[in-house]
Design a protein around this motif. Structure first.
Motif, PDB file in Angstrom:
ATOM      1  N   SER A 175      51.891  32.308  56.431  1.00 26.15           N
ATOM      2  CA  SER A 175      51.440  33.603  55.930  1.00 26.15           C
ATOM      3  C   SER A 175      52.599  34.330  55.261  1.00 26.15           C
ATOM      4  O   SER A 175      53.647  34.544  55.868  1.00 26.15           O
ATOM      5  CB  SER A 175      50.903  34.442  57.089  1.00 26.15           C
ATOM      6  N   GLY A 176      52.438  34.662  53.980  1.00 29.77           N
ATOM      7  CA  GLY A 176      53.491  35.299  53.205  1.00 29.77           C
ATOM      8  C   GLY A 176      54.258  34.352  52.315  1.00 29.77           C
ATOM      9  O   GLY A 176      54.989  34.797  51.424  1.00 29.77           O
ATOM     10  N   GLY A 177      54.117  33.030  52.529  1.00 28.68           N
ATOM     11  CA  GLY A 177      54.747  32.064  51.640  1.00 28.68           C
ATOM     12  C   GLY A 177      54.227  32.217  50.224  1.00 28.68           C
ATOM     13  O   GLY A 177      53.052  32.538  50.016  1.00 28.68           O
ATOM     14  N   TRP A 178      55.082  31.981  49.228  1.00 25.01           N
ATOM     15  CA  TRP A 178      54.674  32.297  47.854  1.00 25.01           C
ATOM     16  C   TRP A 178      53.483  31.458  47.386  1.00 25.01           C
ATOM     17  O   TRP A 178      52.595  31.964  46.696  1.00 25.01           O
ATOM     18  CB  TRP A 178      55.854  32.157  46.893  1.00 25.01           C
ATOM     19  N   ALA A 179      53.435  30.189  47.742  1.00 22.14           N
ATOM     20  CA  ALA A 179      52.308  29.356  47.327  1.00 22.14           C
ATOM     21  C   ALA A 179      51.038  29.750  48.081  1.00 22.14           C
ATOM     22  O   ALA A 179      49.942  29.760  47.508  1.00 22.14           O
ATOM     23  CB  ALA A 179      52.631  27.886  47.561  1.00 22.14           C
ATOM     24  N   PHE A 180      51.182  30.086  49.345  1.00 21.57           N
ATOM     25  CA  PHE A 180      50.054  30.545  50.151  1.00 21.57           C
ATOM     26  C   PHE A 180      49.454  31.809  49.555  1.00 21.57           C
ATOM     27  O   PHE A 180      48.237  31.917  49.380  1.00 21.57           O
ATOM     28  CB  PHE A 180      50.532  30.778  51.586  1.00 21.57           C
ATOM     29  N   ASP A 181      50.316  32.762  49.247  1.00 19.23           N
ATOM     30  CA  ASP A 181      49.828  34.020  48.691  1.00 19.23           C
ATOM     31  C   ASP A 181      49.267  33.859  47.280  1.00 19.23           C
ATOM     32  O   ASP A 181      48.365  34.605  46.871  1.00 19.23           O
ATOM     33  CB  ASP A 181      50.958  35.056  48.673  1.00 19.23           C
ATOM     34  N   LEU A 182      49.793  32.908  46.519  1.00 15.43           N
ATOM     35  CA  LEU A 182      49.285  32.660  45.171  1.00 15.43           C
ATOM     36  C   LEU A 182      47.880  32.093  45.197  1.00 15.43           C
ATOM     37  O   LEU A 182      47.118  32.258  44.236  1.00 15.43           O
ATOM     38  CB  LEU A 182      50.231  31.695  44.441  1.00 15.43           C
ATOM     39  N   GLY A 183      47.516  31.440  46.296  1.00 12.68           N
ATOM     40  CA  GLY A 183      46.194  30.841  46.402  1.00 12.68           C
ATOM     41  C   GLY A 183      46.166  29.356  46.102  1.00 12.68           C
ATOM     42  O   GLY A 183      45.109  28.801  45.794  1.00 12.68           O
ATOM     43  N   VAL A 184      47.334  28.697  46.196  1.00 14.25           N
ATOM     44  CA  VAL A 184      47.388  27.240  46.018  1.00 14.25           C
ATOM     45  C   VAL A 184      46.631  26.587  47.165  1.00 14.25           C
ATOM     46  O   VAL A 184      46.860  26.893  48.338  1.00 14.25           O
ATOM     47  CB  VAL A 184      48.850  26.751  46.001  1.00 14.25           C
ATOM     48  N   ILE A 185      45.711  25.688  46.824  1.00 11.31           N
ATOM     49  CA  ILE A 185      44.934  24.980  47.840  1.00 11.31           C
ATOM     50  C   ILE A 185      45.657  23.690  48.211  1.00 11.31           C
ATOM     51  O   ILE A 185      45.933  22.847  47.357  1.00 11.31           O
ATOM     52  CB  ILE A 185      43.514  24.670  47.334  1.00 11.31           C
ATOM     53  N   ASP A 186      45.989  23.564  49.481  1.00  9.60           N
ATOM     54  CA  ASP A 186      46.563  22.321  50.003  1.00  9.60           C
ATOM     55  C   ASP A 186      46.061  22.162  51.427  1.00  9.60           C
ATOM     56  O   ASP A 186      46.679  22.646  52.371  1.00  9.60           O
ATOM     57  CB  ASP A 186      48.092  22.348  49.959  1.00  9.60           C
ATOM     58  N   PHE A 187      44.943  21.484  51.570  1.00  7.79           N
ATOM     59  CA  PHE A 187      44.262  21.422  52.851  1.00  7.79           C
ATOM     60  C   PHE A 187      45.151  20.836  53.934  1.00  7.79           C
ATOM     61  O   PHE A 187      45.254  21.360  55.026  1.00  7.79           O
ATOM     62  CB  PHE A 187      42.987  20.585  52.718  1.00  7.79           C
ATOM     63  N   ALA A 188      45.816  19.699  53.636  1.00  5.35           N
ATOM     64  CA  ALA A 188      46.551  19.003  54.702  1.00  5.35           C
ATOM     65  C   ALA A 188      47.888  18.424  54.252  1.00  5.35           C
ATOM     66  O   ALA A 188      48.470  17.637  54.989  1.00  5.35           O
ATOM     67  CB  ALA A 188      45.677  17.882  55.302  1.00  5.35           C
ATOM     68  N   GLY A 189      48.379  18.772  53.060  1.00  4.33           N
ATOM     69  CA  GLY A 189      49.729  18.337  52.751  1.00  4.33           C
ATOM     70  C   GLY A 189      49.974  17.604  51.454  1.00  4.33           C
ATOM     71  O   GLY A 189      50.954  16.875  51.336  1.00  4.33           O
ATOM     72  N   GLY A 190      49.149  17.791  50.442  1.00  3.52           N
ATOM     73  CA  GLY A 190      49.411  17.156  49.157  1.00  3.52           C
ATOM     74  C   GLY A 190      50.744  17.583  48.569  1.00  3.52           C
ATOM     75  O   GLY A 190      51.501  16.776  48.037  1.00  3.52           O
ATOM     76  N   THR A 191      51.051  18.877  48.681  1.00  6.77           N
ATOM     77  CA  THR A 191      52.339  19.370  48.187  1.00  6.77           C
ATOM     78  C   THR A 191      53.411  19.292  49.272  1.00  6.77           C
ATOM     79  O   THR A 191      54.465  18.695  49.085  1.00  6.77           O
ATOM     80  CB  THR A 191      52.217  20.829  47.703  1.00  6.77           C
TER      81      THR A 191
END
Length: 446
Positions: free
Chosen positions: A162-178
């Motif tokens: 929570s608060g991570g830049w990708a998280f807040d941007l709305g990047v979808i990564d269900f289980a670890g692609g990135t």
């Protein structure tokens, strides 16, 4: 008072069913690291088998300790500048109540920390396949410790904290692609550009010594991946985990078919190595996307990943980088494919209402996925190369030329994977007799 009663009633309570489910999923993800060890161990020459197994196995020890000491806090603690987290109460996993819930879920915080630990263990182990035959075990152990500290823990915060830049941007990564696969694949590329090629690359035969081990490892990975993927929803209350379970199976099967079809057209045969690699490519590609797409979308993602990853593994011969066991071709490329295709195949009916281009959502999500993909890729590639260079210039990352030729198992572990003489494989016995690994390696390669 009425408002307080309502809020109390709405607060989540510990679910024994979800807790049990997540403990099982955590164990399944743990199994993936030994499964990966078998997968990689079968792909190398016989003289490197034990070393390849150990490069995965040591991650279970090192990362577990670091995760308890500070890794969980860095990855999932209170946000600090959108880059890292920190919670001093979680240092050493202390000051955590037995029934204290992970935020917004019905599972204990201890269970969430354990589940995420297994991801942290697996990710550096994935990198090891690119470095087969030539890296000092002590240097590899140090690299793991530094890499998870500098790269994995912060990136996990970017994507899932929570608060991570990708998280807040709305990047979808269900289980670890990135956070897992692109991260590991980019790191592998960064390290191999520093340490260089194996002796005999593109000249000597470097065929897998045991395809049955490869298939066993692939099967264990496939099995464990259901916990990896379906468990990432952290519960079973709304069907999203079930969708992810189905899509994991569907995309993986489709990728096997896609890889083998390409292989037959391109090379004229359906190989067991191709089937195993195709399965892993499908598992990688569906990992970020499976909660957002339909089973039909999973078929498309699987086939695309199977074909493109099969094409990508040949790039190392054209471009001249020695990715020993195709970590870049499968994990980096597969992670990119799965992450970006969310921007096209997301239905808006799975984990969120975000729709991709093919479902009327335009390209907005695609551009968010690009930011996540290339942000993680660039950081991991550069940071990993710098860490490898520091170790290489100080302790030295590579074994000597003689040790590499003779066999890294004997040089680093004083053992051999197979005792053809029947005399035993321990250090005391092998020291009393001449090493069998080089001679047997020639037999197997032949």
């Amino acid at each position: 008072m009425a408002q307080a009663i309502t809020l109390a009633a709405d607060a989540p309570t510990l679910s024994a069913a979800n807790t049990g489910f997540m403990l099982i999923c955590s164990a399944l993800v743990m199994l993936m690291t030994p499964g990966l060890a078998f997968f990689y161990g079968g792909m190398v020459r016989v003289k490197s088998t034990l070393n390849m197994l150990m490069m995965s196995f040591i991650s279970l020890g090192i990362v577990t300790i670091l995760w308890v000491l500070y890794g969980f806090s860095v990855a999932f603690g209170d946000d600090k500048g959108s880059l890292v987290g920190w919670n001093s109460d979680w240092v050493g996993l202390s000051n955590i109540g037995l029934t204290e819930l992970w935020d917004g879920t019905t599972i204990p915080l201890f269970v969430f920390a354990s589940f995420q630990l297994m991801f942290a263990i697996l990710t550096p182990a994935l990198i090891s396949g690119a470095l087969a035959d030539r890296v000092k075990f002590s240097a590899w152990a140090l690299f793991i410790a530094l890499w998870v500290t500098v790269v994995y823990f912060p990136v996990a915060h970017w994507v899932w904290g929570s608060g991570g830049w990708a998280f807040d941007l709305g990047v979808i990564d269900f289980a670890g692609g990135t956070a897992v696969h692109i991260n590991a694949g980019a790191a592998a590329l960064g390290v191999i550009l520093v340490i260089g090629k194996r002796i005999g690359f593109k000249k000597d035969p470097m065929r897998p010594h045991s395809l049955p081990l490869v298939m066993l490892g692939a099967g264990l990975l496939w099995f464990g991946w259901f916990g990896f993927n379906a468990g990432s929803w952290l519960g079973n209350d709304d069907g999203v985990g079930a969708l992810m379970f189905v899509n994991t199976q569907v995309a993986t099967g489709a990728a096997v078919v896609g890889w083998l079809a390409y292989e037959k057209i391109r090379h004229g045969a359906f190989t067991t190595l191709g089937a195993a690699s195709g399965a892993v490519s499908g598992l990688v590609a569906i990992t970020p996307a499976g909660g957002a797409v339909s089973p039909l979308g999973a078929i498309a993602i699987g086939i695309i990943a199977g074909v493109l990853c099969a094409m990508a593994v040949g790039l190392k011969y054209k471009l001249g980088y020695d990715d020993s066991l195709d970590v870049v071709g499968v994990h980096l490329v597969g992670g990119i494919i799965g992450s970006l295709l969310i921007g096209f195949f997301a239905t808006g009916k799975g984990q969120s209402d975000v729709a991709g281009l093919f479902y009327g959502g335009g390209l907005d999500q695609f551009w968010k996925q690009c930011a996540g993909v290339f942000g993680v890729l660039a950081y991991s590639l550069i940071a990993s190369a710098v860490l490898a260079l520091l170790i290489h210039k100080t302790l030295g990352m590579r074994v000597s030329e003689d040790e590499e030729v003779a066999g890294i198992d004997q040089a680093e572990h004083a053992e051999t994977a197979y005792d053809f003489s029947g005399a035993g494989g321990g250090a005391a016995r092998t020291a009393a007799s001449s090493p069998v690994a080089p001679a047997e390696s020639k037999k197997v390669d032949a």
